[in-house]
Enzyme design. Structure first.
Site, mmCIF file in Angstrom:
data_model
loop_
_atom_site.group_PDB
_atom_site.id
_atom_site.type_symbol
_atom_site.label_atom_id
_atom_site.label_comp_id
_atom_site.label_asym_id
_atom_site.label_seq_id
_atom_site.Cartn_x
_atom_site.Cartn_y
_atom_site.Cartn_z
ATOM 1 N N CYS A 1 48.962 -65.576 47.312
ATOM 2 C CA CYS A 1 49.823 -65.966 46.189
ATOM 3 C C CYS A 1 51.162 -65.251 46.369
ATOM 4 O O CYS A 1 51.259 -64.038 46.160
ATOM 5 C CB CYS A 1 49.149 -65.578 44.879
ATOM 6 N N HIS B 1 57.955 -56.788 49.578
ATOM 7 C CA HIS B 1 56.866 -57.212 48.692
ATOM 8 C C HIS B 1 56.816 -58.732 48.705
ATOM 9 O O HIS B 1 57.818 -59.414 48.465
ATOM 10 C CB HIS B 1 57.104 -56.714 47.271
ATOM 11 N N ASP C 1 39.758 -66.381 46.132
ATOM 12 C CA ASP C 1 39.357 -67.598 45.431
ATOM 13 C C ASP C 1 40.005 -68.842 46.023
ATOM 14 O O ASP C 1 40.203 -69.842 45.338
ATOM 15 C CB ASP C 1 39.685 -67.488 43.940
ATOM 16 N N CYS D 1 48.451 -72.050 40.479
ATOM 17 C CA CYS D 1 48.720 -70.737 39.886
ATOM 18 C C CYS D 1 50.181 -70.551 39.503
ATOM 19 O O CYS D 1 50.517 -69.640 38.765
ATOM 20 C CB CYS D 1 48.283 -69.624 40.838
ATOM 21 N N HIS E 1 50.291 -61.203 46.343
ATOM 22 C CA HIS E 1 48.926 -60.691 46.406
ATOM 23 C C HIS E 1 48.024 -61.708 47.099
ATOM 24 O O HIS E 1 48.348 -62.895 47.162
ATOM 25 C CB HIS E 1 48.382 -60.402 45.004
ATOM 26 N N ARG F 1 43.383 -66.895 49.075
ATOM 27 C CA ARG F 1 44.594 -67.468 48.480
ATOM 28 C C ARG F 1 45.697 -66.425 48.530
ATOM 29 O O ARG F 1 45.662 -65.433 47.806
ATOM 30 C CB ARG F 1 44.350 -67.897 47.029
#
Length: 522
Positions: free
Chosen positions: A495, A477, A484, A440, A480, A493
């Site tokens: 990310c 932060h 998947d 990704c 996310h 996952r």
């Protein structure tokens, strides 16, 4: 230099060698057929793309994806540019590639985009990503400038601002690095960036194509420019340097963030990819223009370079032949040499640029040393302290929920044993044992070390329902979490932005106070 024809139905692609360039590496040129051109495609709202393509104008294309938060945050900006009279001298469109590079499938993408509200943004859909593949687009966002005759004139990987976009339209060879680039953060008003503490060193080490591409990948390097240094003539051309004995060395001007990298760090990276005992030769390239040298503008740096050379000499029996001299002159190389391996991914390169992704011994480059977090309680420092100790990118990501460029952070490619902690507080978050290559473009994990160390929040931005992940102690932060991931490891996952993390290598965990977590790594 040959250009690739874009608007024709068929184009040939391969190793594009500029006239008189560095010694070529023999490769299979091959061919690639472009079954669709822009003019034959349709937009996301089912209009002919040809409506937006006037043949007497160049075309500036933005490539983006629905999974790229930075891309999503810039859609409104692109829509504004498309309507702005300042951009009237060019066709400005965007291209999405359903089914390519992790993009949604065509029908799913169309349905998703219909829920957004950008009625004046030209979004051309290229199902399967034929155009992106033929232009070697592998990073989002990316831009391509296509000339009036359909020639590919420039490819820029990453985000560009308005001034850079306009400069590109006016002059495909424009020096975009000289223009101001502001870090974009979604859903908040843009603030002025702090002035970066930059320094510059000039490095010669064979063909500058590879050395430039190598340093551009290093976290903390602001810019790398190919040029000619320490010769006997002014404003030399490549032909002058190669055939007229001007005495210049092919050199890369490296500008770096001195708050993230020291000159010694730069030199350690340099010695990874050059043979310091080879006189006037690196790889297949031979001649005085391919000599090795470090050229400084600050006399105080001579001693730093000398110390690095002395340390490096201990690794070799032959004497080192790297010059340690003041910079006498430097001239930028021709535009076709700049970013050569981006424009020509199959071009000649005598070094392994992937070594740029390997952290230096004992270094964790994501965060400046001496950040001062409380490792016992994981307290969040004051905002003033964060602005002083974090980089601009780290601050914007952790404090304002910005997103770093996909495939841009070294941690995306890092798989050494260790743990990843919150760059703000030092709280342990993820282990290398749970890290995997998801493709990704961001560091991905199947789980946190402790489920309680992260908090989850609904995120409904950009017509999507996503689950934001933040750190527990500092509320940073992180990124996310998606359903998947690998099924055999829970199906999740995580990310995560590399800028939100600091990597602690296994061998340093005891000294850093994380020894109790070594079992999570082994």
């Amino acid at each position: 230099m040959k250009h690739r024809t874009f608007f024709s139905l068929c184009a040939k692609f391969g190793c594009l060698l500029a006239l008189g360039a560095c010694s070529p590496k023999i490769v299979d040129a091959g061919t690639a057929t472009v079954p669709h051109t822009l003019s034959t495609l349709k937009t996301a709202d089912n209009r002919p793309a040809s409506v937006y393509l006037k043949k007497d104008k160049p075309t500036l294309i933005k490539f983006w994806a629905s999974w790229c938060p930075l891309c999503l945050s810039e859609l409104g900006q692109a829509e504004k540019w498309a309507q702005d009279a300042k951009f009237s001298s060019a066709n400005l469109i965007t291209v999405a590639s359903p089914g390519f590079l992790h993009e949604k499938k065509d029908g799913e993408f169309q349905k998703w985009y219909a829920g957004l509200n950008y009625p004046k943004l030209p979004v051309v859909t290229d199902n399967g990503g034929t155009i992106a593949q033929n232009l070697n687009i592998s990073v989002y966002p990316s831009w391509a400038l296509i000339g009036k005759d359909g020639d590919v004139q420039r490819i820029v990987k990453g985000s560009i601002n308005e001034a850079q976009a306009l400069a590109l339209i006016r002059n495909p060879n424009a020096d975009l690095g000289s223009l101001k680039h502001s870090f974009y953060k979604p859903d908040t008003q843009k603030k002025d960036s702090a002035i970066m503490n930059t320094r510059t060193i000039y490095l010669a080490g064979g063909c500058f194509w590879g050395l430039e591409a190598y340093f551009q990948r290093i976290d903390g390097v602001v810019d790398a420019v190919s040029g000619y240094a320490n010769g006997n003539t002014e404003n030399p051309s490549y032909e002058d340097v190669s055939y007229r004995h001007t005495g210049h060395a092919e050199t890369v001007k490296v500008t770096y963030d001195a708050d993230k990298l020291s000159l010694d760090d730069i030199l350690q990276y340099y010695f990874r990819v050059v043979d310091p005992t080879s006189l006037n030769k690196q790889g297949n390239d031979t001649g005085t223009q391919y000599r090795s040298g470090v050229y400084y503008t600050d006399p105080a740096e001579k001693a730093v370079i000398a110390a690095a050379l002395k340390r490096e000499q201990q690794k070799y029996q032959l004497p080192l032949v790297v010059e340690n001299e003041p910079l006498k002159n430097f001239y930028d190389a021709e535009e076709y040499h700049q970013d050569y391996l981006i424009k020509n991914p199959n071009g000649y390169c005598h070094i392994d640029i992937r070594k740029a992704d390997e952290p230096l011994p004992g270094k964790t480059k994501a965060a400046p040393q001496g950040k001062g977090f409380d490792a016992a309680t994981y307290k969040k420092p004051s905002d003033a302290e964060l602005k002083r100790t974090l980089t601009e990118e780290q601050y914007q990501v952790t404090q304002n929920s910005a997103t770093e460029y996909a495939f841009s952070h070294e941690y995306d490619h890092l798989f050494k044993p260790g743990i990843y902690v919150d760059v703000v507080s030092g709280e342990p978050l993820f282990s290398s044992a749970d890290k995997y290559d998801s493709g990704c473009g961001w560091p991905s994990f199947t789980r946190p070390i402790d489920a309680k160390s992260v908090t989850e929040h609904d995120d409904f931005s950009f017509n999507m329902r996503r689950t934001e992940v933040r750190s527990r102690a500092a509320d940073s932060h992180l990124g996310h979490v998606f359903p998947d991931g690998p099924r055999d490891k829970g199906g999740l996952r995580y990310c995560i932005n590399g800028a939100s993390l600091k990597f602690i290598p296994l061998e340093q965990m005891d000294a850093a106070g994380y020894g109790a977590l070594k079992g999570e790594v082994k």
